[in-house]
Design a protein around this motif. Structure first.
Motif, PDB file in Angstrom:
ATOM      1  N   CYS A   1       0.862  -1.185   0.000  1.00  0.00           N
ATOM      2  CA  CYS A   1       0.000   0.000   0.000  1.00  0.00           C
ATOM      3  C   CYS A   1       0.895   1.229   0.000  1.00  0.00           C
ATOM      4  CB  CYS A   1      -0.918  -0.004   1.225  1.00  0.00           C
ATOM      5  SG  CYS A   1      -2.029   1.423   1.287  1.00  0.00           S
ATOM      6  N   ARG A   2       0.558   2.174  -0.829  1.00  0.00           N
ATOM      7  CA  ARG A   2       1.384   3.386  -0.993  1.00  0.00           C
ATOM      8  C   ARG A   2       0.531   4.609  -0.671  1.00  0.00           C
ATOM      9  NH1 ARG A   2       2.055   6.376  -5.865  1.00  0.00           N
ATOM     10  NH2 ARG A   2       3.896   7.753  -5.846  1.00  0.00           N
TER      11      ARG A   2
ATOM     12  N   HIS B   1       0.703   8.646  -0.789  1.00  0.00           N
ATOM     13  CA  HIS B   1       1.485   9.721  -1.429  1.00  0.00           C
ATOM     14  C   HIS B   1       0.816  11.054  -1.138  1.00  0.00           C
ATOM     15  CE1 HIS B   1       4.254  11.473  -4.338  1.00  0.00           C
ATOM     16  NE2 HIS B   1       3.225  12.177  -4.806  1.00  0.00           N
TER      17      HIS B   1
ATOM     18  N   THR C   1      -3.118  10.508  -1.991  1.00  0.00           N
ATOM     19  CA  THR C   1      -3.422   9.312  -2.783  1.00  0.00           C
ATOM     20  C   THR C   1      -3.063   8.074  -1.972  1.00  0.00           C
ATOM     21  OG1 THR C   1      -2.941  10.505  -4.829  1.00  0.00           O
ATOM     22  CG2 THR C   1      -3.031   8.107  -4.958  1.00  0.00           C
TER      23      THR C   1
ATOM     24  N   MET D   1      -3.109   3.981  -2.538  1.00  0.00           N
ATOM     25  CA  MET D   1      -3.283   2.993  -3.599  1.00  0.00           C
ATOM     26  C   MET D   1      -2.709   1.652  -3.124  1.00  0.00           C
ATOM     27  SD  MET D   1      -2.364   3.474  -7.626  1.00  0.00           S
ATOM     28  CE  MET D   1      -0.701   3.960  -7.240  1.00  0.00           C
ATOM     29  N   ASP D   2      -3.472   0.564  -3.336  1.00  0.00           N
ATOM     30  CA  ASP D   2      -3.019  -0.769  -2.926  1.00  0.00           C
ATOM     31  C   ASP D   2      -3.086  -1.712  -4.116  1.00  0.00           C
ATOM     32  OD1 ASP D   2      -5.609  -2.347  -2.992  1.00  0.00           O
ATOM     33  OD2 ASP D   2      -6.195  -0.783  -1.582  1.00  0.00           O
ATOM     34  N   ASP D   3      -2.536  -2.933  -3.911  1.00  0.00           N
ATOM     35  CA  ASP D   3      -2.554  -3.954  -4.973  1.00  0.00           C
ATOM     36  C   ASP D   3      -3.468  -5.107  -4.595  1.00  0.00           C
ATOM     37  OD1 ASP D   3      -1.150  -5.018  -2.891  1.00  0.00           O
ATOM     38  OD2 ASP D   3       0.580  -5.674  -4.084  1.00  0.00           O
TER      39      ASP D   3
ATOM     40  N   SER E   1     -11.049   1.835  -8.983  1.00  0.00           N
ATOM     41  CA  SER E   1     -10.127   0.693  -9.112  1.00  0.00           C
ATOM     42  C   SER E   1      -8.968   1.076 -10.022  1.00  0.00           C
ATOM     43  CB  SER E   1     -10.866  -0.520  -9.679  1.00  0.00           C
ATOM     44  OG  SER E   1     -11.885  -0.949  -8.796  1.00  0.00           O
ATOM     45  N   THR E   2      -7.817   0.507  -9.772  1.00  0.00           N
ATOM     46  CA  THR E   2      -6.638   0.768 -10.605  1.00  0.00           C
ATOM     47  C   THR E   2      -6.598  -0.203 -11.771  1.00  0.00           C
ATOM     48  OG1 THR E   2      -5.250  -0.723  -9.325  1.00  0.00           O
ATOM     49  CG2 THR E   2      -5.403   1.557  -8.567  1.00  0.00           C
TER      50      THR E   2
ATOM     51  N   THR F   1      -7.247  -0.853  -5.422  1.00  0.00           N
ATOM     52  CA  THR F   1      -8.143   0.270  -5.146  1.00  0.00           C
ATOM     53  C   THR F   1      -7.327   1.531  -4.970  1.00  0.00           C
ATOM     54  OG1 THR F   1      -9.687  -1.221  -4.039  1.00  0.00           O
ATOM     55  CG2 THR F   1      -9.956   1.129  -3.620  1.00  0.00           C
ATOM     56  N   ARG F   2      -7.898   2.656  -5.438  1.00  0.00           N
ATOM     57  CA  ARG F   2      -7.218   3.938  -5.314  1.00  0.00           C
ATOM     58  C   ARG F   2      -8.175   4.961  -4.728  1.00  0.00           C
ATOM     59  NH1 ARG F   2      -5.077   6.423 -10.758  1.00  0.00           N
ATOM     60  NH2 ARG F   2      -7.317   6.246 -11.175  1.00  0.00           N
TER      61      ARG F   2
ATOM     62  N   ILE G   1      -8.304   9.057  -3.928  1.00  0.00           N
ATOM     63  CA  ILE G   1      -7.662  10.354  -4.178  1.00  0.00           C
ATOM     64  C   ILE G   1      -8.505  11.426  -3.496  1.00  0.00           C
ATOM     65  CG2 ILE G   1      -6.936  12.031  -5.907  1.00  0.00           C
ATOM     66  CD1 ILE G   1      -6.595   9.780  -7.861  1.00  0.00           C
TER      67      ILE G   1
END
Length: 705
Positions: free
Chosen positions: A632-633, A635, A649, A651-653, A685-686, A691-692, A694
């Protein structure tokens, strides 16, 4: 039964009068009175005119058939329409009135001929029961059609007074009330004035009536513009010397006027029976222009020729006619252009003058004091300026458009009928490349397409309306945000009061009692023989210390809920990294990275820090609970501009959003925190399936608030 009885009487008298009318047309007139054209009699030929007919190879019998046939044409048409109306089921009173009116109009021959087929004792009966209704319905139908009401109301006394005068003249023939005793110019002036007033009523109903009535009135307006006004001017031409001398022109003059009468009858019939048969807006426009142009040209020609003939003491001069024609020719082009502009303005509003429409719209917007009235002012101005029956503005709410302002030329109950029948043109309202609403306009008639000029003007209006719609939407959003802020503040106060009252209040009261008890244990009561007990007092104080520590933890919890202390101690970036480390310890399979751009964020407003912190924590909690992610990032980036903002932001995978995604309490609270600052929070969704989230949090909204 009344209709059948009246039809039998009229048909009987007309059939009996037919041989008399034919015989009159076959009779050569030796009197000079025959040269006076009269639409109320069967015109007889003079000996000179019989010779003209013979030179053309025609007999007086041909002329008689020609004359009587054109008398019968409008009468037969009226009878046919009356039959159609009376057979239609479930009719209203106005349709019954028009059915009897058409039946009376089918009376084939003038009274002087009808009198010859009945005994003299019946003449008064004919005057009261046939002539009086005939003249009364002819006068009233211009005032009452199509809804049965006088509009404007002030014409009612005039119309009813005219009806009373007609009836009185027929009841008392030979008296001053009888029009036949008046000078001819007085009778013509009275009748022309009443008819012009009735014509004005039809134009008034066409402009101000309900949609259904306007559609019916169009046909009447068309006939009045196209045939009736030129027809009466044609009667004025018949007073010229060319028509008062024996000639073929005088013999052929009557049929055109009967065609005028038939045209008026037909327009009323179509407006009642099939008012939606054709789209006649263009026809009406051209009829208004060229009908008025013909009227003015003929009137100008008569005035010029008459004035020159009087001044020069000449009659029938070719020079005078040529001079009058030249004057009329000079007036023709500028007059047509002016009449065309007037007709366009009457039917299409200010479509041909877009600058005036936009100036008028700008003036209305400047006069509008409250943002919530902006859209209502726009739709009203557009509808009135362009003569449109319905205009509305719908603003976007989610994926749907909701009508927030509308204007209808008719009643409110007509609005669904207007849109469903006429259809609508929808223009997008755009602000900064985002569609925020729609401008909905309905054409002036069902099936009519907007012209290129209409499209250009409406596009300019939509551009102006887009900015106004954005202002109105922002005003509404601001109002809702204020309500949410007030609600949140009151809820926070209620929670603090509850926690302080139910938690800290009783605890502090308990501490007071325990301290008092500890003092009593330490001091003892020598007077009553009670010794001090330090051991019990120490135990009580240790228990009191534990409770105090719990109370301090509760106070810290309350303070943390108001604003996390870590934000003041470590800043936003440091507080988020501490939370990321703690969350990673509880879920060792998940790696959380917190980054910024630039590396050192500028000083952030306190509310922006709290909102960003809460949003990130809620997003990370959802990642741990639902995403099954490994990375998970987070930013954080500073975006310079007007306004400056912080973009967050997360964002995960993980698994991404489900196919039937529905936001829960946590996601809704994230959006509300962003919207309270005037920002947005988007969740999607990315491309890789994760999931993202913002969130964009502006600085200006906070500082202004």
């Amino acid at each position: 039964m009344a209709w059948i009885g009246l039809a039998i009487i009229l048909l009987g008298t007309s059939i009996a009068a037919f041989p008399i009318a034919l015989q009159r047309a076959l009779t050569i007139c030796q009197s000079a009175d025959c040269l006076t054209f009269n639409v109320a009699v069967i015109n007889q030929p003079t000996p000179e005119e019989v010779l003209v007919l013979q030179q053309l190879g025609l007999s007086i019998g041909h002329y008689a058939i020609y004359q009587v046939a054109f008398v019968l044409l409008p009468c037969l048409l009226s009878f046919f329409v009356s039959v159609l109306l009376i057979w239609r089921p479930g009719q209203k009173r106005m349709v019954w009135f028009m059915a009897f009116t058409f039946l009376l109009w089918s009376w084939f021959f003038p009274p002087d001929i009808t009198y010859q087929v009945v005994p003299p004792s019946w003449h008064r009966f004919i005057n009261i029961f046939l002539l009086a209704p005939y003249y009364v319905t002819w006068q009233l139908m211009f005032f009452l059609f199509p809804d049965g009401h006088f509009a404007p109301r002030w014409v009612a006394p005039v119309a009813l007074g005219r009806v009373g005068l007609i009836v009185a003249g027929l009841l008392f023939p030979g008296s001053v009330l009888d029009e036949n005793t008046w000078p001819m110019w007085v009778g013509v002036a009275v009748n022309a004035s009443v008819i012009c007033l009735g014509v004005y009523c039809q134009f008034y109903k066409y402009r101000h009536g309900a949609l259904q009535h306007r559609r019916q009135t169009r046909w009447v307006v068309f006939s009045l513009s196209a045939v009736l006004v030129p027809g009466f001017l044609f009667l004025g031409l018949l007073s010229l010397p060319a028509f008062t001398q024996p000639s073929l022109l005088r013999l052929l003059a009557y049929p055109p006027f009967t065609l005028v009468i038939a045209g008026v009858y037909l327009s009323f019939a179509v407006s009642i029976l099939r008012h939606r048969l054709w789209d006649i807006y263009i026809i009406i426009n051209r009829a208004l222009v060229y009908g008025s142009l013909s009227a003015v040209v003929v009137g100008a020609y008569i005035m010029v020729v008459g004035a020159l003939s009087t001044l020069l003491y000449v009659h029938g001069s070719l020079f005078v006619s040529i001079l009058g024609t030249g004057v009329v020719a000079l007036l023709l082009v500028p007059l047509r252009e002016r009449l065309q502009r007037t007709a366009n303005r009457l039917m299409y509003g200010e479509r041909d003058d877009p600058h005036a429409v936009l100036s008028r719209l700008g003036q209305r917007l400047e006069e509008t004091l409250t943002p919530d009235m902006l859209l209502s002012a726009i739709v009203e101005t557009v509808a009135q300026a362009l003569r449109l029956p319905y205009v509305a503005i719908a603003l976007k709410e989610g994926e749907q458009f909701k009508t927030t302002a509308e204007y209808s030329a008719g009643q409110s109950t007509e609005r669904p009928f207007i849109v469903d029948e006429a259809g609508a043109l929808t223009l997008p309202l755009v602000h900064q490349a985002e569609t925020i609403g729609q401008l909905i306009v309905v054409s002036r008639a069902p099936g009519e397409e907007f012209s290129l000029a209409d499209h250009r003007l409406l596009a300019n209006i939509a551009h102006q309306a887009g900015m106004a719609a954005q202002a109105a939407r922002l005003a509404v959003d601001l109002q809702h945000s204020r309500k949410r802020l007030i609600t949140s503040r009151e809820e926070e106060r209620r929670r603090l009061r509850r926690d302080l009252h139910d938690g800290l209040g009783p605890t502090l009261a308990s501490h007071s009692f325990q301290l008092e008890e500890a003092i009593e244990l330490l001091a003892g009561d020598p007077d009553n023989g009670v010794a001090s007990d330090p051991i019990a007092a120490a135990a009580l104080l240790r228990d009191l210390k534990t409770q105090t520590q719990v109370m301090v933890a509760d106070i810290r919890r309350l303070i943390y809920q108001l604003r996390p202390p870590a934000l003041d101690e470590l800043g936003l970036l440091g507080a988020l990294r501490i939370q990321a480390v703690q969350l990673t310890k509880t879920n060792q399979e998940l790696h959380i990275a917190v980054e910024t751009a630039p590396a050192q964020l500028p000083p952030l407003p306190a509310a922006v820090e709290v909102a960003a912190y809460r949003i990130v924590l809620e997003a990370l909690t959802n990642v741990i609970r639902h995403a099954q992610a490994r990375r998970c990032r987070v930013h954080l980036s500073f975006i310079a501009g007007q306004p400056e903002m912080l973009e967050v932001t997360i964002m995960d995978d993980g698994l991404g959003l489900p196919s039937r995604f529905q936001a829960g309490i946590g996601l809704i609270s994230m959006r509300e925190r962003a919207e309270e600052l005037g920002g947005v929070c988007l969740i999607d969704s990315t491309a890789t399936g994760g999931t993202r989230v913002i969130a964009r949090l502006p600085f200006v909204s906070l500082e202004a608030s």
